[in-house]
Design a protein around this motif. Structure first.
Motif, PDB file in Angstrom:
ATOM      1  N   SER A  30       0.843  -1.201   0.000  1.00 52.15           N
ATOM      2  CA  SER A  30       0.000   0.000   0.000  1.00 52.15           C
ATOM      3  C   SER A  30       0.874   1.246   0.000  1.00 52.15           C
ATOM      4  O   SER A  30       1.742   1.417   0.852  1.00 52.15           O
ATOM      5  N   LEU A  36      -9.368   0.450  -2.454  1.00 58.70           N
ATOM      6  CA  LEU A  36      -8.451  -0.099  -3.456  1.00 58.70           C
ATOM      7  C   LEU A  36      -8.989   0.051  -4.877  1.00 58.70           C
ATOM      8  O   LEU A  36      -8.225  -0.084  -5.832  1.00 58.70           O
ATOM      9  N   GLY A  73      -4.233   4.148  -2.677  1.00 58.14           N
ATOM     10  CA  GLY A  73      -5.654   4.180  -2.335  1.00 58.14           C
ATOM     11  C   GLY A  73      -6.331   5.486  -2.727  1.00 58.14           C
ATOM     12  O   GLY A  73      -5.682   6.482  -3.077  1.00 58.14           O
TER      13      GLY A  73
END
Length: 587
Positions: A30, A36, A73
């Motif tokens: 991440s 996501l 993200g």
């Protein structure tokens, strides 16, 4: 100390990035918090599937893997839009080139910039920067091919140049939410553009260096449901497409080899069709040019279209191609003799140099059971042996398939054939439509296969008028709709035909038809329950009554493209289970 992200407790999970890390394919890293997105969810699902089920033990002859993956993200997208005040300006700008420039001039957050630079310090392979919006690959709307993907060579000696290419690619993926194609798609499904958010997936490009280019031995798509089974195949036996080179070639709907993973040795087309439709070009990443301007040249600016002969000179075709023997009218696997090359992957599919068909069947079956619906996946194969001495099968993406059946049914024996304008024994879609009066079709008598790009532009002009007047229509034309290859069909994208409610593909005497299965275009059509009919002109049962179309009121005629309007609404009937459809004159 270098940390490798792989241990028993974390395998198959999402872990936070540290600059000291060596990325490992067993986990997803991440780079920023938030959702996501669709592709990101698919990557996480695949990753967990592979390492929790030990698929490589089930199929020990090859590695079943995912590319090393990092995800930004959606929180970073929100930060980017806010700190650069783009939300205040974006709806005042309709010129997409100006929109892209606006995004390129924006600044990423300090944390994201730091993590991207850290990523580049530990990754030295070409990278794919892929969209992963909230709605993408969802069970409701797939948005297949609507947003953009960028490939960067990641090999420039100047680190700052490498970082700028990566940063620009991320910003341009963000901007693709506001492309004309995206705006048209949102309008077609009645969603608000402002509700969309973008995550970004960064992955290793699967492939091998070949002189000045980089590409995989095999790439393709596969589906657990086959819309058009042939011979003794059943829909649940699945369907796959394989091609040499980068997967852009396949998802753009160009010529590639088609087979069933359950029956990999069964030829699905005649020898004549194999000769005509065999892949003659492929896509590769240019590893020399380092001054690509994606904003001006587009997302495929650094992809090169090469001839198959170049792949042969690279030593890549040995297990992929066969040779046509004209004296005996047969195809001989391998390259031991002179003659035209046919990419039919005989040594892989027929003689199992690698168990590609078994790998596809395994992943499709497991994916369908886990998701509870038919699935489609994108894959790539590296025949070069990894450190453990095995070739590698990479799963790039997995998503649910829609439109694989339905409840609506009808009996053709109860219908008058005189009332039928179109009857198709190979079709998709389900239900009945009773409000369509408009038909846009390419006149077969004046069709010029050298001007398919002009035809696409003319259809787009009519589609824009239909959009403004909020009218839907039936679209009919020769060859494969939505292909990027202008010599096998009409090269439209979704935004150019967004008002079409039924799409009909037909062959002509000198223009064969091979349906758009496996392409982004096809996936969007099926998910929206747009009727999709495939008609061979030589069929003894399926037909189009061109005379009935020619006799209607002509609203507009642009070259070979005609827009006609019926006085009374037509009736479209689509039987999703039998895969037959009909259009009747008097609904």
């Amino acid at each position: 100390m270098i940390k490798k992200y792989r241990n028993e407790s974390n395998t198959g999970k999402i872990v936070n990035f540290e600059e000291s890390a060596v990325l490992d394919e067993s986990n997803i890293v991440s780079l920023g918090s938030g959702a996501l997105g669709g592709k990101g969810r698919g990557c996480a699902f695949i990753n967990a599937l592979i390492y929790n089920l030990n698929l490589s033990e089930i199929l020990p002859e090859m590695n079943i893997r995912t590319p090393r993956t990092a995800i930004i993200g959606t929180d970073e997208f929100d930060l980017f839009m806010a700190r650069n005040k783009i939300n205040d300006r974006i709806h005042l700008e309709n010129d997409y080139s100006a929109v892209r420039q606006m995004f390129l001039e924006g600044e990423l957050s300090y944390n994201l910039e730091k993590r991207l630079k850290g990523l580049l310090r530990v990754v030295n392979r070409p990278l794919a920067i892929r969209s992963s919006s909230l709605l993408e690959d969802s069970t409701m709307q797939p948005f297949s091919g609507i947003f953009e993907t960028y490939l960067i060579p990641n090999n420039h000696p100047d680190f700052n140049v490498r970082y700028k290419q990566l940063k620009d690619a991320v910003c341009l993926v963000y901007s693709s939410i506001f492309s004309p194609q995206s705006r048209s798609y949102f309008e077609a499904i009645h969603f608000k553009l402002e509700d969309e958010k973008m995550a970004v997936v960064i992955q290793d490009v699967v492939g091998t260096y070949h002189e000045d280019h980089f590409y995989p031995h095999i790439s393709g798509t596969a589906q657990s449901h086959n819309y058009y089974p042939v011979a003794h195949m059943e829909p649940q036996d699945g369907f796959a497409i394989a091609a040499l080179g980068l997967g852009h070639y396949v998802v753009n709907g160009e010529k590639a080899y088609r087979f069933s993973p359950k029956y990999p040795t069964l030829e699905m087309s005649s020898l004549q069709s194999q000769l005509r439709d065999s892949q003659v070009e492929f896509l590769a990443l240019d590893m020399i040019r380092s001054d690509v301007d994606f904003c001006v040249e587009g997302s495929e600016a650094n992809l090169r279209r090469l001839q198959i002969s170049e792949a042969e000179s690279h030593g890549v075709l040995r297990h992929l191609a066969s040779v046509f023997d004209p004296d005996n009218e047969r195809v001989e696997p391998g390259l031991s003799s002179a003659g035209p090359r046919i990419l039919n992957f005989a040594n892989v599919l027929r003689y199992e140099y690698v168990p590609l068909a078994r790998a596809l069947s395994l992943i499709l079956n497991v994916g369908q059971e886990a998701l509870g619906s038919p699935v489609e996946l994108e894959y790539a194969v590296d025949l070069d042996k990894a450190d453990n001495g095995k070739p590698s099968f990479f799963i790039l993406q997995i998503k649910p398939m829609l439109g694989t059946g339905g409840e609506y049914s009808f009996d053709t024996d109860q219908l008058s054939r005189d009332e039928m304008i179109i009857f198709a024994e190979r079709s998709m879609g389900n239900g009945r439509i009773d409000h369509l009066t408009d038909v846009v079709y390419v006149d077969p008598g004046s069709f010029d296969k050298m001007r398919t790009k002009e035809i696409a532009a003319r259809i787009e002009a009519i589609n824009q008028k239909m959009l403004r007047s909020d009218r839907k229509y039936i679209l009919i034309g020769p060859g494969r709709w939505g292909t990027r290859d202008p010599f096998i069909g009409i090269p439209v994208n979704w935004s150019q035909i967004s008002q079409a409610k039924v799409i009909v593909e037909t062959s002509l005497e000198d223009f064969p038809l091979d349906a758009s299965l496996g392409s982004h275009f096809f996936h969007n059509v099926t998910s929206m329950n747009v009727g999709y009919f495939s008609i061979q002109h030589s069929s003894s049962s399926s037909f189009i009554r061109w005379a009935d179309l020619e006799s209607q009121e002509c609203v507009e005629e642009l070259g070979s493209v005609r827009h006609v309007r019926f006085a009374r609404p037509l009736r479209v009937m689509m039987d999703g289970k039998k895969r037959i459809s009909v259009i009747l004159k008097h609904g």
